[in-house]
Design an enzyme around this catalytic site. Sequence first.
Site, PDB file in Angstrom:
ATOM      1  N   ASN A   1      21.285  16.640  80.206  1.00 53.98           N
ATOM      2  CA  ASN A   1      21.605  15.533  81.119  1.00 53.98           C
ATOM      3  C   ASN A   1      21.672  16.110  82.539  1.00 53.98           C
ATOM      4  O   ASN A   1      22.619  16.817  82.872  1.00 53.98           O
ATOM      5  CB  ASN A   1      22.951  14.923  80.696  1.00 53.98           C
ATOM      6  CG  ASN A   1      23.457  13.886  81.678  1.00 53.98           C
ATOM      7  OD1 ASN A   1      22.745  13.467  82.603  1.00 53.98           O
ATOM      8  ND2 ASN A   1      24.702  13.451  81.492  1.00 53.98           N
TER       9      ASN A   1
ATOM     10  N   LYS B   1      22.113  14.588  85.269  1.00 54.47           N
ATOM     11  CA  LYS B   1      22.987  13.819  86.177  1.00 54.47           C
ATOM     12  C   LYS B   1      22.250  13.559  87.503  1.00 54.47           C
ATOM     13  O   LYS B   1      21.039  13.361  87.488  1.00 54.47           O
ATOM     14  CB  LYS B   1      24.326  14.543  86.346  1.00 54.47           C
ATOM     15  CG  LYS B   1      24.969  14.862  84.983  1.00 54.47           C
ATOM     16  CD  LYS B   1      26.379  15.314  85.050  1.00 54.47           C
ATOM     17  CE  LYS B   1      26.887  15.585  83.629  1.00 54.47           C
ATOM     18  NZ  LYS B   1      28.290  15.952  83.578  1.00 54.47           N
TER      19      LYS B   1
ATOM     20  N   HIS C   1      28.848   7.247  79.157  1.00 58.17           N
ATOM     21  CA  HIS C   1      29.222   8.571  79.668  1.00 58.17           C
ATOM     22  C   HIS C   1      30.546   8.443  80.439  1.00 58.17           C
ATOM     23  O   HIS C   1      30.770   7.444  81.132  1.00 58.17           O
ATOM     24  CB  HIS C   1      28.125   9.135  80.576  1.00 58.17           C
ATOM     25  CG  HIS C   1      28.327  10.597  80.859  1.00 58.17           C
ATOM     26  ND1 HIS C   1      29.243  11.036  81.775  1.00 58.17           N
ATOM     27  CD2 HIS C   1      27.764  11.696  80.317  1.00 58.17           C
ATOM     28  CE1 HIS C   1      29.227  12.375  81.797  1.00 58.17           C
ATOM     29  NE2 HIS C   1      28.347  12.802  80.913  1.00 58.17           N
TER      30      HIS C   1
ATOM     31  N   GLU D   1      31.499   9.683  83.110  1.00 61.84           N
ATOM     32  CA  GLU D   1      31.348   9.474  84.565  1.00 61.84           C
ATOM     33  C   GLU D   1      31.078   8.002  84.874  1.00 61.84           C
ATOM     34  O   GLU D   1      31.511   7.489  85.908  1.00 61.84           O
ATOM     35  CB  GLU D   1      30.248  10.411  85.100  1.00 61.84           C
ATOM     36  CG  GLU D   1      30.750  11.856  85.142  1.00 61.84           C
ATOM     37  CD  GLU D   1      29.709  12.936  84.928  1.00 61.84           C
ATOM     38  OE1 GLU D   1      28.508  12.658  85.082  1.00 61.84           O
ATOM     39  OE2 GLU D   1      30.113  14.072  84.599  1.00 61.84           O
TER      40      GLU D   1
ATOM     41  N   GLU E   1      32.288  14.187  74.034  1.00 64.55           N
ATOM     42  CA  GLU E   1      32.427  14.994  75.250  1.00 64.55           C
ATOM     43  C   GLU E   1      33.859  14.866  75.767  1.00 64.55           C
ATOM     44  O   GLU E   1      34.182  13.891  76.473  1.00 64.55           O
ATOM     45  CB  GLU E   1      31.463  14.495  76.335  1.00 64.55           C
ATOM     46  CG  GLU E   1      30.006  14.532  75.938  1.00 64.55           C
ATOM     47  CD  GLU E   1      29.092  14.555  77.156  1.00 64.55           C
ATOM     48  OE1 GLU E   1      28.371  15.543  77.324  1.00 64.55           O
ATOM     49  OE2 GLU E   1      29.120  13.608  77.957  1.00 64.55           O
TER      50      GLU E   1
ATOM     51  N   GLY F   1      32.013  19.898  83.071  1.00 65.05           N
ATOM     52  CA  GLY F   1      31.855  20.503  84.392  1.00 65.05           C
ATOM     53  C   GLY F   1      33.017  21.394  84.808  1.00 65.05           C
ATOM     54  O   GLY F   1      33.141  21.753  85.976  1.00 65.05           O
TER      55      GLY F   1
ATOM     56  N   SER G   1      30.655  21.663  79.132  1.00 63.91           N
ATOM     57  CA  SER G   1      30.550  23.081  79.502  1.00 63.91           C
ATOM     58  C   SER G   1      29.836  23.945  78.456  1.00 63.91           C
ATOM     59  O   SER G   1      30.161  25.124  78.291  1.00 63.91           O
ATOM     60  CB  SER G   1      31.930  23.658  79.820  1.00 63.91           C
ATOM     61  OG  SER G   1      32.461  23.016  80.965  1.00 63.91           O
TER      62      SER G   1
HETATM   63  P1  13P Z   1      28.551  19.980  81.644  1.00 64.38           P
HETATM   64  O1  13P Z   1      27.704  20.659  80.569  1.00 64.38           O
HETATM   65  O2  13P Z   1      28.097  20.271  83.018  1.00 64.38           O
HETATM   66  O3  13P Z   1      29.990  20.220  81.398  1.00 64.38           O
HETATM   67  O4  13P Z   1      28.315  18.391  81.443  1.00 64.38           O
HETATM   68  C1  13P Z   1      28.428  17.830  80.187  1.00 64.38           C
HETATM   69  C2  13P Z   1      27.985  16.422  80.260  1.00 64.38           C
HETATM   70  O5  13P Z   1      28.649  15.592  80.856  1.00 64.38           O
HETATM   71  C3  13P Z   1      26.716  16.083  79.616  1.00 64.38           C
HETATM   72  O6  13P Z   1      26.555  14.699  79.527  1.00 64.38           O
END
Ligand code: 13P
Length: 248
Positions: A12, A14, A97, A99, A166, A172, A207
């Site tokens: 992903n 982003k 997600h 976010e 997640e 992150g 992560s």
């Molecule tokens: P990170 O791997 O950067 O922690 O992000 C995970 C994520 O949100 C994938 O959708």
Amino acid sequence: MTNATRCLIAGNWKMNGILQESLDFVKELQANPAPEHVEVALMPPFTLLHSLADSFSEKDVRLGAQSMYCEVSGAFTGSISPMMLRDAGCHYVILGHSERRDIMHEGNTLIRKKLDVAWSHGLEPILCIGEHLEERESGRTNEVLKEQLSVLADVNTGVSLTVAYEPVWAIGTGKTASPEQVKETHAFVHEELSRLGHDCRVLYGGSVNPNNAAELLACDGVDGALVGGASLKADSFMKIIEAAAETA
Ligand code: 13P
């Protein structure tokens, strides 16, 4: 792995990635194809979907979108429809997600509408679920996940679906859930899915990187990974695919 389907490593990106970077990424990935038993998918920003679809065959890398709107067309300025995603070569769409839940305030009602419209347009949703740190610390993880999975109530059991667990506190941050937490939580998610009539892959996300991928992917109930930061560079993404190839 908990069922007969292949392990999935999905990247992903982003809100990252411009054309030239993505073309370099494609070249590196094409020089090191993943083995048959590992499925690879990329979720770039919308602007790169057509170009990546031209570069890869669906057999090598499946494409997905990071989000979409719940209508097919019309006066929805700035939105992307499921039909457009199919037209751009997408197989997957990420929904729910954290976010989108936290920053764009998307809740279960909207997520369910999006799930239905994704299925009716032949897209496979990757439904993301996960608890915040305070929810884990107060022992409410399973309650939160159950509530997020309740969007699947009364959904036909045959639909194509992937779920990604997640934990929000691991996204992150460089912190990952421990193997014990991953095993325990994935077992709960599979159990809850099965109660709702679904037997699908459950990815871990948060992560994931080349150093921890093997340990996380080896946990019972983990059917792949949804990778953010470490999917932006072909080198680290390919190392995660290699780890999956060894553990799957
Ligand atoms: P990170 O791997 O950067 O922690 O992000 C995970 C994520 O949100 C994938 O959708």
